[in-house]
Design a protein around this motif. Structure first.
Motif, PDB file in Angstrom:
ATOM      1  N   GLY A 290      21.636  56.129  36.727  1.00 47.05           N
ATOM      2  CA  GLY A 290      20.410  56.661  36.124  1.00 47.05           C
ATOM      3  C   GLY A 290      19.210  56.728  37.046  1.00 47.05           C
ATOM      4  N   VAL A 291      19.437  56.657  38.365  1.00 46.98           N
ATOM      5  CA  VAL A 291      18.309  56.753  39.302  1.00 46.98           C
ATOM      6  C   VAL A 291      17.923  58.226  39.443  1.00 46.98           C
ATOM      7  CG1 VAL A 291      17.583  56.415  41.700  1.00 46.98           C
ATOM      8  CG2 VAL A 291      19.022  54.714  40.583  1.00 46.98           C
ATOM      9  N   LYS A 292      16.625  58.512  39.310  1.00 50.46           N
ATOM     10  CA  LYS A 292      16.213  59.912  39.399  1.00 50.46           C
ATOM     11  C   LYS A 292      16.445  60.466  40.799  1.00 50.46           C
ATOM     12  CE  LYS A 292      13.291  60.834  35.625  1.00 50.46           C
ATOM     13  NZ  LYS A 292      11.982  60.539  35.071  1.00 50.46           N
ATOM     14  N   ASN A 293      16.706  61.759  40.818  1.00 51.53           N
ATOM     15  CA  ASN A 293      16.983  62.433  42.083  1.00 51.53           C
ATOM     16  C   ASN A 293      15.859  62.233  43.107  1.00 51.53           C
ATOM     17  OD1 ASN A 293      16.356  65.400  43.418  1.00 51.53           O
ATOM     18  ND2 ASN A 293      18.473  64.742  43.644  1.00 51.53           N
ATOM     19  N   SER A 294      14.613  62.146  42.626  1.00 53.09           N
ATOM     20  CA  SER A 294      13.486  62.009  43.559  1.00 53.09           C
ATOM     21  C   SER A 294      13.588  60.726  44.377  1.00 53.09           C
ATOM     22  CB  SER A 294      12.162  62.033  42.786  1.00 53.09           C
ATOM     23  OG  SER A 294      12.216  61.081  41.755  1.00 53.09           O
ATOM     24  N   VAL A 295      14.209  59.689  43.834  1.00 50.27           N
ATOM     25  CA  VAL A 295      14.381  58.440  44.587  1.00 50.27           C
ATOM     26  C   VAL A 295      15.740  58.443  45.298  1.00 50.27           C
ATOM     27  CG1 VAL A 295      14.651  55.930  44.399  1.00 50.27           C
ATOM     28  CG2 VAL A 295      12.871  57.083  43.108  1.00 50.27           C
ATOM     29  N   ALA A 296      16.799  58.742  44.546  1.00 50.72           N
ATOM     30  CA  ALA A 296      18.164  58.639  45.097  1.00 50.72           C
ATOM     31  C   ALA A 296      18.370  59.547  46.292  1.00 50.72           C
ATOM     32  CB  ALA A 296      19.181  58.967  44.011  1.00 50.72           C
ATOM     33  N   SER A 297      17.806  60.756  46.233  1.00 46.45           N
ATOM     34  CA  SER A 297      18.044  61.711  47.326  1.00 46.45           C
ATOM     35  C   SER A 297      17.471  61.198  48.634  1.00 46.45           C
ATOM     36  CB  SER A 297      17.426  63.070  46.986  1.00 46.45           C
ATOM     37  OG  SER A 297      16.029  62.931  46.904  1.00 46.45           O
ATOM     38  N   PHE A 298      16.521  60.268  48.534  1.00 47.81           N
ATOM     39  CA  PHE A 298      15.943  59.695  49.740  1.00 47.81           C
ATOM     40  C   PHE A 298      16.627  58.375  50.118  1.00 47.81           C
ATOM     41  CE2 PHE A 298      12.687  56.951  51.716  1.00 47.81           C
ATOM     42  CZ  PHE A 298      12.496  57.686  52.877  1.00 47.81           C
ATOM     43  N   THR A 299      16.759  57.480  49.128  1.00 44.90           N
ATOM     44  CA  THR A 299      17.257  56.139  49.452  1.00 44.90           C
ATOM     45  C   THR A 299      18.734  56.146  49.870  1.00 44.90           C
ATOM     46  OG1 THR A 299      17.690  55.773  47.096  1.00 44.90           O
ATOM     47  CG2 THR A 299      15.652  54.865  47.976  1.00 44.90           C
ATOM     48  N   VAL A 300      19.542  57.037  49.283  1.00 41.15           N
ATOM     49  CA  VAL A 300      20.981  57.012  49.607  1.00 41.15           C
ATOM     50  C   VAL A 300      21.281  57.463  51.044  1.00 41.15           C
ATOM     51  CG1 VAL A 300      23.235  58.001  49.024  1.00 41.15           C
ATOM     52  CG2 VAL A 300      21.792  57.042  47.229  1.00 41.15           C
ATOM     53  N   PRO A 301      20.837  58.670  51.452  1.00 40.25           N
ATOM     54  CA  PRO A 301      21.121  59.023  52.857  1.00 40.25           C
ATOM     55  C   PRO A 301      20.427  58.095  53.843  1.00 40.25           C
ATOM     56  CG  PRO A 301      19.872  60.780  51.755  1.00 40.25           C
ATOM     57  CD  PRO A 301      20.230  59.771  50.708  1.00 40.25           C
ATOM     58  N   MET A 302      19.223  57.634  53.475  1.00 39.66           N
ATOM     59  CA  MET A 302      18.527  56.720  54.381  1.00 39.66           C
ATOM     60  C   MET A 302      19.315  55.413  54.500  1.00 39.66           C
ATOM     61  SD  MET A 302      14.747  55.228  53.925  1.00 39.66           S
ATOM     62  CE  MET A 302      14.042  53.989  54.951  1.00 39.66           C
ATOM     63  N   ALA A 413      18.848  53.886  29.838  1.00 38.34           N
ATOM     64  CA  ALA A 413      19.937  54.214  28.910  1.00 38.34           C
ATOM     65  C   ALA A 413      21.183  54.638  29.689  1.00 38.34           C
ATOM     66  CB  ALA A 413      19.488  55.322  27.965  1.00 38.34           C
ATOM     67  N   VAL A 414      20.981  55.410  30.771  1.00 38.09           N
ATOM     68  CA  VAL A 414      22.117  55.835  31.595  1.00 38.09           C
ATOM     69  C   VAL A 414      22.723  54.618  32.290  1.00 38.09           C
ATOM     70  CG1 VAL A 414      22.818  57.232  33.579  1.00 38.09           C
ATOM     71  CG2 VAL A 414      21.183  58.151  31.941  1.00 38.09           C
ATOM     72  N   PHE A 415      21.859  53.756  32.819  1.00 36.57           N
ATOM     73  CA  PHE A 415      22.359  52.565  33.528  1.00 36.57           C
ATOM     74  C   PHE A 415      23.222  51.714  32.590  1.00 36.57           C
ATOM     75  CE2 PHE A 415      22.357  48.233  35.005  1.00 36.57           C
ATOM     76  CZ  PHE A 415      22.549  48.358  36.373  1.00 36.57           C
ATOM     77  N   ASP A 416      22.758  51.547  31.358  1.00 35.99           N
ATOM     78  CA  ASP A 416      23.472  50.676  30.414  1.00 35.99           C
ATOM     79  C   ASP A 416      24.749  51.312  29.870  1.00 35.99           C
ATOM     80  OD1 ASP A 416      21.591  48.727  30.737  1.00 35.99           O
ATOM     81  OD2 ASP A 416      20.350  49.389  29.053  1.00 35.99           O
ATOM     82  N   ASP A 417      24.821  52.644  29.920  1.00 35.12           N
ATOM     83  CA  ASP A 417      25.979  53.342  29.350  1.00 35.12           C
ATOM     84  C   ASP A 417      27.164  53.282  30.320  1.00 35.12           C
ATOM     85  OD1 ASP A 417      27.826  55.037  28.313  1.00 35.12           O
ATOM     86  OD2 ASP A 417      26.543  56.824  28.312  1.00 35.12           O
ATOM     87  N   LEU A 418      28.181  52.525  29.954  1.00 32.11           N
ATOM     88  CA  LEU A 418      29.299  52.322  30.881  1.00 32.11           C
ATOM     89  C   LEU A 418      30.105  53.588  31.129  1.00 32.11           C
ATOM     90  CD1 LEU A 418      30.636  48.784  29.999  1.00 32.11           C
ATOM     91  CD2 LEU A 418      29.386  49.509  32.023  1.00 32.11           C
ATOM     92  N   SER A 419      29.970  54.573  30.218  1.00 35.86           N
ATOM     93  CA  SER A 419      30.741  55.799  30.459  1.00 35.86           C
ATOM     94  C   SER A 419      29.858  56.942  30.956  1.00 35.86           C
ATOM     95  CB  SER A 419      31.507  56.198  29.205  1.00 35.86           C
ATOM     96  OG  SER A 419      30.653  56.156  28.113  1.00 35.86           O
TER      97      SER A 419
END
Ligand code: ASP
Length: 437
Positions: A290-302, A413-419
């Motif tokens: 559930g991480v928004k793209n604005s954060v994930a798109s930066f933190t993941v490749p970095m 809600a996305v984080f908590d949803d196991l599916s």
């Protein structure tokens, strides 16, 4: 959206991984007939595994560039960019420093390498100098962004995408067209990633079977103390440090986090490359955690580029091991130097297999240990590389969640949803996904 497909696929990937280990070990034990080696190990498994890794790598550059531009342009407040950058850099460095400290402490207690017979391993290693930090900084700015993409130079791509994204945001109504275009393009590219996800059970199976078929477990025996110390340290980081940080800094359920880590962990383990795993890491962090793209798109490749906690741990344990083998006593200041060098070296470590050994030369050099010592551990490095890559990727995901939570860019809600994050749901993402965070 209910998503049975996602858990089903994850289960298939895990089963493929376990089956690959079992079959690989059996093939290795039995000693394959020439035709089995030719047709199966170096034929079918090699082709399927290589095509799978190539397909993953194919997605990395377009995905990182498009996703990062889409992410930056969706930020309503450009100051957030600076905050996200500083927080993630600080957390990445801090987790790496914690990782090396744990590794050194555990190695200090266990004392791997004492009484080790250096003659029992025949491999040799010639050091290749790692680039100095100053050069790493200079090289961050691409002289030619197209060349940077052609070479897959992640830091340069990140820098260009960030500048491009900021320019789009500042270009008013015209920028808006570009913004929408990149938002849509991101969904299209993710769609392609979903295809690769569906092939993952086959790819993972082929990669793992081949690795274990050619790499028997016997080579582990003389190095059992080194191997087990490092494995224990990696486990402490994955099951202790990250869960604790997630709980303390972001009030997130560590068990939910670990359950959602299965896909990227299986990819990282089978490819031994956090770079090739980026598409799956990004997909997991965004759609499952559930991480928004604005954060994930930066933190993941970095993170994939500069955060190498598992690699730094290997360097810590290897330093103590080599010092013990050569009977060299390390002072407390040497340990501090190892923490510092291994943390900084992990920034310069490319996210590809076995590169941690190259930067290990830098760490050993700092404390005056013989670089040839690396030859002692090369034999077991592949398996450890697979495990430390899992640690590296888990660290990237944990930091992404913590930064997102602090920026109110994590959908609880996305984080908590196991599916959450099924293949089906992902490709039907609503257009609003890229709205301001
Ligand atoms: N294989 C590691 C990674 O890609 C790097 C290393 O430790 O060699 O994360």
């Amino acid at each position: 959206m209910p998503a049975p497909g996602s858990r089903h696929l994850t289960r298939q990937i895990v089963i493929a991984m376990l089956a690959g280990i079992v079959l690989g070990v059996i093939l290795n034990r039995l000693g394959t007939a020439d035709w089995v080696q030719l047709v199966l190990v170096d034929g079918l498994l090699y082709v399927v595994g290589s095509v799978f890794v190539a397909a993953l790598k194919m997605m990395v550059v377009p995905l990182v560039f498009v996703s990062l531009v889409a992410g930056v342009t969706s930020l309503s407040d450009l100051n957030a960019l600076g905050r996200i950058g500083i927080k993630s850099l600080a957390l990445y460095l801090a987790t790496t420093a914690i990782a090396v400290t744990i590794a050194l402490t555990l190695a200090g207690i266990v004392g791997p390498g004492q009484g080790f017979n250096a003659g029992s391993t025949a491999a040799s290693f010639t050091g290749k100098p790692a680039p100095p930090l100053t050069q790493v900084l200079i090289d961050m700015v691409p002289t030619n962004p197209v060349a940077a993409m052609a070479e897959g130079n992640m830091l340069q791509i990140i820098v260009f995408a960030l500048l491009f994204g900021v320019a789009v945001t500042m270009s008013g109504a015209r920028g808006k067209h570009v913004l929408n275009f990149f938002g849509d393009l991101d969904v299209v590219i993710m769609h392609m990633v979903e295809w690769i996800m569906r092939l993952a059970p086959y790819g993972v199976f082929a990669l793992i079977t081949r690795t274990f078929a050619s790499q028997g477990l016997d080579i582990l025996l003389p190095l059992a103390a080194y191997f087990l110390t490092l494995t224990g340290a990696l486990a402490l980081q994955v099951f202790g440090v990250y869960p604790l940080l997630l709980k303390l800094l972001a009030s997130l359920n560590p068990l939910t986090f670990l359950r959602k880590m299965r896909d990227p962990a299986a990819f990282a383990f089978s490819t031994a490359s956090s770079g090739a795993t980026i598409p799956v890491t990004l997909r997991t962090v965004e759609y499952k955690m559930g991480v928004k793209n604005s954060v994930a798109s930066f933190t993941v490749p970095m993170g994939a580029t500069i955060n190498m906690d598992g690699t730094a741990m290997m360097q810590g344990v290897a330093t103590v091991f080599i010092a013990n083998v050569y009977g060299i006593h390390l002072e407390f200041t040497d340990y501090l130097l190892v923490v510092l060098t291994a943390t900084l070296a992990s920034i310069g470590t490319a996210a590809i297999p076995a590169v941690g050994l190259v930067t290990l030369t830098m760490v050993l050099g700092q404390v005056g240990l013989p670089v040839e010592g690396i030859a002692l551990i090369i034999g077991v490095d592949r398996l450890l590389d697979m495990m430390r890559t899992v640690t590296n990727v888990t660290g990237d995901c944990a930091v992404s969640c913590i930064v997102a939570k602090s920026e109110k860019a994590l959908d609880q809600a996305v984080f908590d949803d196991l599916s959450a994050g099924s293949v089906e749901a992902a490709t039907r993402r609503p257009l609003s996904t890229h709205s301001a965070s």
